[in-house]
Motif scaffolding. Sequence first.
Motif, PDB file in Angstrom:
ATOM      1  N   GLY A 188       0.794  -1.220   0.000  1.00 42.57           N
ATOM      2  CA  GLY A 188       0.000   0.000   0.000  1.00 42.57           C
ATOM      3  C   GLY A 188       0.826   1.270   0.000  1.00 42.57           C
ATOM      4  O   GLY A 188       0.295   2.359  -0.150  1.00 42.57           O
ATOM      5  N   GLY A 245      -2.623  -0.259   6.754  1.00 44.01           N
ATOM      6  CA  GLY A 245      -3.497  -1.014   7.645  1.00 44.01           C
ATOM      7  C   GLY A 245      -2.749  -1.584   8.843  1.00 44.01           C
ATOM      8  O   GLY A 245      -3.260  -2.434   9.557  1.00 44.01           O
ATOM      9  N   ARG A 283      -7.200  -2.520   0.350  1.00 44.98           N
ATOM     10  CA  ARG A 283      -6.197  -1.477   0.621  1.00 44.98           C
ATOM     11  C   ARG A 283      -5.375  -1.129  -0.609  1.00 44.98           C
ATOM     12  O   ARG A 283      -4.736  -0.087  -0.640  1.00 44.98           O
TER      13      ARG A 283
END
Length: 150
Positions: free
Chosen positions: A43, A73, A149
């Motif tokens: 991500g 996350g 994500r």
Amino acid sequence: MPTWGWFIVALVLIDAAVLAAWFLARKNPRKNPAATAQLMLAGLDSSARDEIYRLVGEKKKIHAIKLFRERTGAGLHEAKGVVESVERGNPLPIPGSFGVVPGLDTVAWEDIIPKLRALKAEGKAIAAITLLRARTNLPLREAKEAVDRL
């Protein structure tokens, strides 16, 4: 004790056994920490990395931690550790930087992440989740969260 009293005791014991079995069945399956770390780092694109480096340079550690958590996350403890590592002069970790773990093909991460992003962009999120689970043996929920994500 009358017969109906023993019946109630038996029912309570059976209920307790059923509840114990249910709680044990709900327990999360063992997660693959290397796969989770790889997906978290996926991500972080170059703009997010640059922004984290800028925030650390400006002594805005909390903002850097928040950005890292939003993009990956990661939990608070993990994000704080990574940002403090950057403060000490270490680079941000990149996907594929982890060692070989049994059951996880770390060499193929450079291939799988662009494929996952392409599938998601085409509206084929289920296919992306299926591909990710086939490669990493992640549980369904964790694979879905990882694809979301990206």
